[in-house]
Design a protein around this motif. Sequence first.
Motif, PDB file in Angstrom:
ATOM      1  N   THR A 106       0.840  -1.205   0.000  1.00 56.55           N
ATOM      2  CA  THR A 106       0.000   0.000   0.000  1.00 56.55           C
ATOM      3  C   THR A 106       0.868   1.247   0.000  1.00 56.55           C
ATOM      4  OG1 THR A 106      -1.747  -1.173   1.199  1.00 56.55           O
ATOM      5  CG2 THR A 106      -1.829   1.229   1.215  1.00 56.55           C
ATOM      6  N   THR A 107       1.947   1.216   0.757  1.00 59.12           N
ATOM      7  CA  THR A 107       2.876   2.354   0.778  1.00 59.12           C
ATOM      8  C   THR A 107       3.500   2.565  -0.599  1.00 59.12           C
ATOM      9  OG1 THR A 107       3.367   2.010   3.121  1.00 59.12           O
ATOM     10  CG2 THR A 107       4.968   3.282   1.848  1.00 59.12           C
ATOM     11  N   VAL A 108       3.950   1.479  -1.230  1.00 63.14           N
ATOM     12  CA  VAL A 108       4.523   1.570  -2.573  1.00 63.14           C
ATOM     13  C   VAL A 108       3.484   2.124  -3.547  1.00 63.14           C
ATOM     14  CG1 VAL A 108       5.370   0.205  -4.521  1.00 63.14           C
ATOM     15  CG2 VAL A 108       6.277  -0.205  -2.227  1.00 63.14           C
ATOM     16  N   GLY A 109       2.238   1.645  -3.434  1.00 66.76           N
ATOM     17  CA  GLY A 109       1.185   2.118  -4.311  1.00 66.76           C
ATOM     18  C   GLY A 109       0.945   3.610  -4.182  1.00 66.76           C
ATOM     19  N   MET A 110       1.021   4.140  -2.969  1.00 66.36           N
ATOM     20  CA  MET A 110       0.833   5.585  -2.770  1.00 66.36           C
ATOM     21  C   MET A 110       2.009   6.376  -3.327  1.00 66.36           C
ATOM     22  SD  MET A 110      -1.109   6.012   0.912  1.00 66.36           S
ATOM     23  CE  MET A 110      -0.092   4.901   1.884  1.00 66.36           C
ATOM     24  N   GLY A 165       9.771   4.574 -11.647  1.00 69.18           N
ATOM     25  CA  GLY A 165       9.622   3.276 -12.295  1.00 69.18           C
ATOM     26  C   GLY A 165       9.123   2.264 -11.279  1.00 69.18           C
ATOM     27  N   LEU A 166       8.162   1.428 -11.672  1.00 72.89           N
ATOM     28  CA  LEU A 166       7.566   0.463 -10.751  1.00 72.89           C
ATOM     29  C   LEU A 166       7.732  -0.961 -11.268  1.00 72.89           C
ATOM     30  CD1 LEU A 166       5.753  -0.348  -8.314  1.00 72.89           C
ATOM     31  CD2 LEU A 166       3.781  -0.014  -9.851  1.00 72.89           C
ATOM     32  N   HIS A 185      12.015   4.118 -19.441  1.00 72.85           N
ATOM     33  CA  HIS A 185      12.003   5.585 -19.516  1.00 72.85           C
ATOM     34  C   HIS A 185      13.085   6.228 -18.652  1.00 72.85           C
ATOM     35  CE1 HIS A 185       9.582   4.406 -16.110  1.00 72.85           C
ATOM     36  NE2 HIS A 185       9.501   5.640 -15.674  1.00 72.85           N
ATOM     37  N   ASP A 186      14.027   5.413 -18.154  1.00 72.88           N
ATOM     38  CA  ASP A 186      15.181   5.889 -17.388  1.00 72.88           C
ATOM     39  C   ASP A 186      14.768   6.708 -16.168  1.00 72.88           C
ATOM     40  OD1 ASP A 186      17.884   6.056 -16.863  1.00 72.88           O
ATOM     41  OD2 ASP A 186      18.183   7.848 -18.086  1.00 72.88           O
ATOM     42  N   PRO A 187      13.962   6.120 -15.260  1.00 76.04           N
ATOM     43  CA  PRO A 187      13.478   6.864 -14.096  1.00 76.04           C
ATOM     44  C   PRO A 187      14.575   7.118 -13.066  1.00 76.04           C
ATOM     45  CG  PRO A 187      12.842   4.578 -13.913  1.00 76.04           C
ATOM     46  CD  PRO A 187      13.475   4.728 -15.270  1.00 76.04           C
ATOM     47  N   GLU A 188      14.371   8.151 -12.248  1.00 76.25           N
ATOM     48  CA  GLU A 188      15.300   8.451 -11.160  1.00 76.25           C
ATOM     49  C   GLU A 188      15.066   7.549  -9.959  1.00 76.25           C
ATOM     50  OE1 GLU A 188      15.460  12.682 -10.078  1.00 76.25           O
ATOM     51  OE2 GLU A 188      14.238  13.013 -11.855  1.00 76.25           O
ATOM     52  N   VAL A 189      13.791   7.233  -9.710  1.00 74.61           N
ATOM     53  CA  VAL A 189      13.385   6.451  -8.541  1.00 74.61           C
ATOM     54  C   VAL A 189      12.734   5.166  -9.031  1.00 74.61           C
ATOM     55  CG1 VAL A 189      11.942   6.379  -6.475  1.00 74.61           C
ATOM     56  CG2 VAL A 189      13.023   8.532  -7.169  1.00 74.61           C
ATOM     57  N   ILE A 190      13.169   4.029  -8.496  1.00 73.51           N
ATOM     58  CA  ILE A 190      12.642   2.735  -8.920  1.00 73.51           C
ATOM     59  C   ILE A 190      12.082   2.026  -7.683  1.00 73.51           C
ATOM     60  CG2 ILE A 190      13.162   0.554 -10.060  1.00 73.51           C
ATOM     61  CD1 ILE A 190      15.744   2.212 -11.109  1.00 73.51           C
ATOM     62  N   LEU A 191      10.816   1.635  -7.768  1.00 75.63           N
ATOM     63  CA  LEU A 191      10.134   0.931  -6.690  1.00 75.63           C
ATOM     64  C   LEU A 191      10.022  -0.533  -7.072  1.00 75.63           C
ATOM     65  CD1 LEU A 191       7.196   3.468  -6.234  1.00 75.63           C
ATOM     66  CD2 LEU A 191       9.411   3.498  -5.089  1.00 75.63           C
ATOM     67  N   LYS A 213      20.864   5.783  -9.345  1.00 74.84           N
ATOM     68  CA  LYS A 213      19.421   5.625  -9.195  1.00 74.84           C
ATOM     69  C   LYS A 213      19.078   5.397  -7.722  1.00 74.84           C
ATOM     70  CE  LYS A 213      18.882   5.826 -13.652  1.00 74.84           C
ATOM     71  NZ  LYS A 213      18.328   7.053 -14.285  1.00 74.84           N
ATOM     72  N   ALA A 214      17.874   5.799  -7.347  1.00 74.55           N
ATOM     73  CA  ALA A 214      17.383   5.604  -5.990  1.00 74.55           C
ATOM     74  C   ALA A 214      16.338   4.494  -6.009  1.00 74.55           C
ATOM     75  CB  ALA A 214      16.772   6.893  -5.455  1.00 74.55           C
ATOM     76  N   LEU A 215      16.473   3.507  -5.113  1.00 72.01           N
ATOM     77  CA  LEU A 215      15.610   2.337  -5.148  1.00 72.01           C
ATOM     78  C   LEU A 215      14.929   2.112  -3.801  1.00 72.01           C
ATOM     79  CD1 LEU A 215      18.321   1.730  -6.995  1.00 72.01           C
ATOM     80  CD2 LEU A 215      17.236  -0.496  -7.261  1.00 72.01           C
ATOM     81  N   ILE A 216      13.645   1.769  -3.871  1.00 72.28           N
ATOM     82  CA  ILE A 216      12.912   1.268  -2.710  1.00 72.28           C
ATOM     83  C   ILE A 216      12.617  -0.198  -2.982  1.00 72.28           C
ATOM     84  CG2 ILE A 216      10.800   1.384  -1.338  1.00 72.28           C
ATOM     85  CD1 ILE A 216      10.718   4.367  -1.842  1.00 72.28           C
ATOM     86  N   TYR A 217      12.993  -1.063  -2.058  1.00 73.15           N
ATOM     87  CA  TYR A 217      12.981  -2.511  -2.296  1.00 73.15           C
ATOM     88  C   TYR A 217      12.224  -3.201  -1.173  1.00 73.15           C
ATOM     89  CZ  TYR A 217      14.991  -7.033  -3.698  1.00 73.15           C
ATOM     90  OH  TYR A 217      15.172  -8.325  -4.128  1.00 73.15           O
ATOM     91  N   THR A 218      11.087  -3.822  -1.485  1.00 73.51           N
ATOM     92  CA  THR A 218      10.384  -4.609  -0.482  1.00 73.51           C
ATOM     93  C   THR A 218      10.687  -6.083  -0.703  1.00 73.51           C
ATOM     94  OG1 THR A 218       8.271  -5.214  -1.522  1.00 73.51           O
ATOM     95  CG2 THR A 218       8.510  -2.930  -0.782  1.00 73.51           C
TER      96      THR A 218
END
Length: 309
Positions: A46-50, A82-83, A154-160, A188-193
């Motif tokens: 849910t956090t990633v979705g927001m 990027g997701l 699309h070469d995103p800065e943030v990747i989830l 790149k900045a990554l959030i990884y669950t």
Amino acid sequence: MKDEVLVARGLRKAYGARTAVHEVDLALRPGEVLGLLGPNGAGKSTTVGMICGLTVPDAGTVTLGGGVSLASDEAGYKRRIGLVPQDIALYEELPARMNVELFGALYGMAPDRLRRRADEVLAMVGLSDRARDKPSTFSGGMKRRLNIACALIHDPEVILLDEPTAGVDPQSRNAIFDNLEALKAAGKALIYTTHYMEEAERLADRITVIDHGRVVAQGTQAELFALLPAAQVLHVEIAGEPDDALLAGLPGVKRVGQRLEASVGDVGRDAGPLLAALAERGIAVRGLSSARATLEDVFLHLTGRALRD
């Protein structure tokens, strides 16, 4: 926002009477991997979705560097994100390359750049030789890697990345790790669950632990290990099964069959006194070994051992 490329403040989402996410704060810097951990149903997805704009928060904000938000510039915001979703999101009967190019076209990429970029991301995930094949013929690991290529087109800065290695074989998992480490090295900045603690230990610079929709701890791995009552465990093989009354005066010691486990802060300092105390009680020691605490120990300490179904 200083050096942060993404800042989330006070994120909240409820579904009826159940609050899935409550006042979650996150910050992410370029070239950083933030591990987002929590039990099933803790609020990670849910956090990633927001953050990516698929779920509308009831409260809170997410802002990218330069003050860009979904409210101020939705299209510009999403072009920088990027997701890689938890569930495979591909068109099974379209060739792999067409999948990648379709996602790029949705971001409005120019045809020449789209073709070049498709070559780059397919090569990055090791699928250049399967570009004309349909995902319906791919293994689970190949589909996961193609999902990553679609998120990167699309070469995103943030990747989830929401559990991107679920159900894949060790070879694909290691290939994905190599991809993520290369992205991190590129800034790149990554959030990884993930539910795999060893993945978080390998990849994450900082970790946020969520439970029941709330942040229960966040920091570097060293900072999280400091939350444990003891950083190491002594395993003592003993002869026989001593009466538990003999162990009552030994704090932090528990019996597991013919083995004792003792939580200690420093093996060199604490092993000697423990062995002396056991000798005084007539408990014969057959062997001694030690192990450092793991991220799983931290996770269970923070979230408990009860099953989450």
